[in-house]
Design an enzyme around this catalytic site. Structure first.
Site, PDB file in Angstrom:
ATOM      1  N   TYR A  56      89.013  43.614 -82.297  1.00 30.73           N
ATOM      2  CA  TYR A  56      88.881  42.839 -81.054  1.00 30.73           C
ATOM      3  C   TYR A  56      89.772  41.605 -81.164  1.00 30.73           C
ATOM      4  CZ  TYR A  56      84.606  45.491 -79.818  1.00 30.73           C
ATOM      5  OH  TYR A  56      83.692  46.473 -79.500  1.00 30.73           O
ATOM      6  N   LEU A 206      76.495  47.492 -68.112  1.00 33.43           N
ATOM      7  CA  LEU A 206      76.911  47.109 -66.757  1.00 33.43           C
ATOM      8  C   LEU A 206      78.169  47.866 -66.347  1.00 33.43           C
ATOM      9  CD1 LEU A 206      76.299  43.256 -67.067  1.00 33.43           C
ATOM     10  CD2 LEU A 206      74.823  44.986 -66.007  1.00 33.43           C
ATOM     11  N   ARG A 208      80.985  47.790 -67.763  1.00 33.86           N
ATOM     12  CA  ARG A 208      82.102  46.823 -67.871  1.00 33.86           C
ATOM     13  C   ARG A 208      82.157  45.891 -66.663  1.00 33.86           C
ATOM     14  NH1 ARG A 208      84.748  48.652 -72.680  1.00 33.86           N
ATOM     15  NH2 ARG A 208      84.282  50.830 -72.963  1.00 33.86           N
ATOM     16  N   GLY A 209      81.006  45.616 -66.082  1.00 38.65           N
ATOM     17  CA  GLY A 209      80.936  44.699 -64.947  1.00 38.65           C
ATOM     18  C   GLY A 209      80.871  45.420 -63.614  1.00 38.65           C
ATOM     19  N   SER A 212      77.509  45.169 -62.081  1.00 34.08           N
ATOM     20  CA  SER A 212      76.885  43.868 -62.362  1.00 34.08           C
ATOM     21  C   SER A 212      76.600  43.080 -61.089  1.00 34.08           C
ATOM     22  CB  SER A 212      77.803  43.022 -63.253  1.00 34.08           C
ATOM     23  OG  SER A 212      78.962  42.637 -62.525  1.00 34.08           O
TER      24      SER A 212
HETATM   25  N1  LIG Z   1      81.291  50.920 -79.821  1.00 29.27           N
HETATM   26  C1  LIG Z   1      82.137  50.883 -78.830  1.00 29.27           C
HETATM   27  O1  LIG Z   1      82.953  51.796 -78.655  1.00 29.27           O
HETATM   28  C2  LIG Z   1      82.120  49.727 -77.876  1.00 29.27           C
HETATM   29  C3  LIG Z   1      82.919  49.775 -76.731  1.00 29.27           C
HETATM   30  C4  LIG Z   1      82.853  48.695 -75.853  1.00 29.27           C
HETATM   31  C5  LIG Z   1      82.029  47.625 -76.112  1.00 29.27           C
HETATM   32  N2  LIG Z   1      81.286  47.591 -77.243  1.00 29.27           N
HETATM   33  C6  LIG Z   1      80.419  46.425 -77.565  1.00 29.27           C
HETATM   34  O2  LIG Z   1      79.446  46.279 -76.564  1.00 29.27           O
HETATM   35  C7  LIG Z   1      79.497  44.971 -75.988  1.00 29.27           C
HETATM   36  C8  LIG Z   1      79.097  45.041 -74.527  1.00 29.27           C
HETATM   37  O3  LIG Z   1      79.982  45.928 -73.855  1.00 29.27           O
HETATM   38  P1  LIG Z   1      80.818  45.532 -72.589  1.00 29.27           P
HETATM   39  O4  LIG Z   1      81.148  44.097 -72.672  1.00 29.27           O
HETATM   40  O5  LIG Z   1      81.906  46.471 -72.411  1.00 29.27           O
HETATM   41  O6  LIG Z   1      79.800  45.884 -71.466  1.00 29.27           O
HETATM   42  P2  LIG Z   1      79.142  45.292 -70.205  1.00 29.27           P
HETATM   43  O7  LIG Z   1      78.084  44.346 -70.632  1.00 29.27           O
HETATM   44  O8  LIG Z   1      78.813  46.488 -69.397  1.00 29.27           O
HETATM   45  O9  LIG Z   1      80.278  44.543 -69.417  1.00 29.27           O
HETATM   46  C9  LIG Z   1      80.664  43.242 -69.619  1.00 29.27           C
HETATM   47  C10 LIG Z   1      81.329  42.784 -68.343  1.00 29.27           C
HETATM   48  O10 LIG Z   1      80.326  42.614 -67.352  1.00 29.27           O
HETATM   49  C11 LIG Z   1      80.456  41.370 -66.728  1.00 29.27           C
HETATM   50  N3  LIG Z   1      79.140  40.783 -66.374  1.00 29.27           N
HETATM   51  C12 LIG Z   1      78.732  40.474 -65.145  1.00 29.27           C
HETATM   52  N4  LIG Z   1      77.504  39.968 -65.163  1.00 29.27           N
HETATM   53  C13 LIG Z   1      77.105  39.922 -66.435  1.00 29.27           C
HETATM   54  C14 LIG Z   1      75.938  39.477 -67.085  1.00 29.27           C
HETATM   55  N5  LIG Z   1      74.914  38.946 -66.420  1.00 29.27           N
HETATM   56  N6  LIG Z   1      75.861  39.567 -68.425  1.00 29.27           N
HETATM   57  C15 LIG Z   1      76.876  40.099 -69.122  1.00 29.27           C
HETATM   58  N7  LIG Z   1      78.046  40.528 -68.566  1.00 29.27           N
HETATM   59  C16 LIG Z   1      78.141  40.433 -67.221  1.00 29.27           C
HETATM   60  C17 LIG Z   1      81.138  40.501 -67.740  1.00 29.27           C
HETATM   61  O11 LIG Z   1      81.560  39.498 -66.923  1.00 29.27           O
HETATM   62  P3  LIG Z   1      82.787  38.534 -66.766  1.00 29.27           P
HETATM   63  O12 LIG Z   1      83.997  39.431 -66.564  1.00 29.27           O
HETATM   64  O13 LIG Z   1      82.442  37.744 -65.587  1.00 29.27           O
HETATM   65  O14 LIG Z   1      82.837  37.774 -68.045  1.00 29.27           O
HETATM   66  C18 LIG Z   1      82.046  41.458 -68.469  1.00 29.27           C
HETATM   67  O15 LIG Z   1      83.276  41.595 -67.790  1.00 29.27           O
HETATM   68  C19 LIG Z   1      80.931  44.521 -76.250  1.00 29.27           C
HETATM   69  O16 LIG Z   1      81.050  43.121 -76.228  1.00 29.27           O
HETATM   70  C20 LIG Z   1      81.192  45.110 -77.607  1.00 29.27           C
HETATM   71  O17 LIG Z   1      80.633  44.277 -78.607  1.00 29.27           O
HETATM   72  C21 LIG Z   1      81.304  48.641 -78.115  1.00 29.27           C
END
Ligand SMILES: NC(=O)c1ccc[n+]([C@@H]2O[C@H](COP(=O)([O-])OP(=O)(O)OC[C@H]3O[C@@H](n4cnc5c(N)ncnc54)[C@H](OP(=O)(O)O)[C@@H]3O)[C@@H](O)[C@H]2O)c1
Length: 331
Positions: A56, A206, A208-209, A212
């Site tokens: 990352y 979410l 990826r938002g 959301s």
């Molecule tokens: N193992 C894997 O292959 C893999 C792949 C992807 C992720 N991950 C892990 O999982 C974590 C979460 O995944 P993700 O970030 O892709 O998923 P997510 O939580 O579905 O999406 C995050 C996105 O949602 C937006 N969002 C809107 N409202 C939100 C709220 N109340 N709380 C949190 N986010 C909100 C964020 O906002 P903004 O744009 O406004 O900031 C961000 O762009 C990552 O940080 C990573 O550590 C693992």
């Protein structure tokens, strides 16, 4: 903070975890000070599971966490770290390397960047098709013995790989995408995890938002933003998927919740063995996500949510084709 155990052999952690990926550019630029403040706010709220990956931001995310966690007692947080994904100086993705020598190298660098003497949960981000899972897990087991890793996790693998891995060493959790619009794990993977005593850390709750309530088609996608290439965020797919988010908003608001809270609470309600990771990189988003823990969904609420966002209704795969092809979980 409510707690959940990760599998039968894993640690007990906060009922939601903080995913730090978005703090290192995966969703466009992030504000460093706000990212650090978000980590502190998460700890203050009782979140103790923090997820990162050495790739990352090519080390950026681990160094950011190291700065944020400086001075915080080591027993107040658990680090979940992914390794194996290869990148080049431009950031281009270049496959996976899960050979034992490679993982020991990745681990040594991660410990340095994080400034810690052990990682709580260490996991290969993807299956390396050139390396039997037994070899990768066997090498991680040696690192457990040596005290550098506490627990072994996996990411985006299917049921067969889970079984083979669990035969070598206990696996505490599978990190995998799971949400109202990504329900692929329900057929085989989730039952296999339950049979094997493996917990789930769910990401992309979410989408990826997308679901959301904050993302619109006008949201600018900066270069390097995953969503600029994600099929679900393109053209007609985005239009159709935003209609699902709108339907979810109506159900959520009728229960005094936001769209994001309903989406997170739905995942959390699918089992005590599931810990949603939220990708908040700002304190306001984190506060919203934490509110999901207060939302108690009845079976009627869950049915209304699933009627608003039917299992197969989403348009577009969850990754671009090349990345989909790397997912053992999709075979
Ligand atoms: N193992 C894997 O292959 C893999 C792949 C992807 C992720 N991950 C892990 O999982 C974590 C979460 O995944 P993700 O970030 O892709 O998923 P997510 O939580 O579905 O999406 C995050 C996105 O949602 C937006 N969002 C809107 N409202 C939100 C709220 N109340 N709380 C949190 N986010 C909100 C964020 O906002 P903004 O744009 O406004 O900031 C961000 O762009 C990552 O940080 C990573 O550590 C693992």
């Amino acid at each position: 903070m409510q707690q959940r155990q990760l599998g039968t052999t894993g640690p007990t952690v906060s009922a939601i975890g903080l995913g730090a990926m978005g703090m290192s550019g995966m969703y466009g630029p992030a504000d460093r000070a706000e990212s650090i403040a978000t980590v502190h706010a998460a700890l203050d709220a009782g979140i103790d599971l923090i997820d990162t990956g050495d790739f990352y931001g090519m080390g950026h995310n681990e160094m950011l966490l190291s700065e944020a966690l400086k001075g915080v007692p080591r027993d107040r947080y658990l680090l979940s770290v992914k390794f194996g994904a290869l990148r080049d100086p431009r950031g281009t993705w270049g496959g996976v390397d899960n050979r034992p020598a490679a993982l020991r190298n990745f681990l040594a660098y991660s410990l340095q960047r994080l400034g810690v003497d052990h990682i709580d949960i260490y996991r290969p981000a993807r299956l390396d098709p050139g390396v039997p899972i037994e070899e990768t897990v066997g090498a991680m087991a040696e690192m457990v013995q040596a005290g550098y890793i506490r627990h072994i996790g996996l990411s985006e693998v299917g049921a067969d790989t889970l079984r083979r891995a669990a035969a070598v060493h206990p696996i505490c959790d599978l990190q995998i995408e799971y949400s109202l619009v990504s329900r692929g794990i329900e057929a085989d993977i989730l039952p296999a995890c339950r049979e094997l005593g493996i917990g789930i850390t769910a990401y992309g709750v979410l989408s990826r938002g997308l679901i959301s309530g904050h993302w619109t088609k006008a949201t600018a996608a900066a270069p390097g933003d995953f969503r600029a290439h994600s099929p679900r965020f393109q053209g007609d797919n985005a239009e159709a998927n935003l209609a699902l988010a709108e339907a979810l908003r109506q159900v959520a608001e009728a229960r005094g919740a936001t769209t994001a809270q309903a989406a997170i609470a739905w995942v959390a309600a699918q089992g005590q063995d599931i810990v949603p990771l939220v990708g908040a990189r700002r304190r306001d988003r984190l506060a919203e996500a934490l509110g999901a823990l207060e939302l108690k969904l009845t079976s009627g609420d869950l049915a209304a949510i699933e009627a608003a966002v039917p299992a197969e209704a989403v348009r577009g795969e969850r990754y671009p084709a090349q990345a989909m092809a790397q997912l053992d979980s999709e075979r």
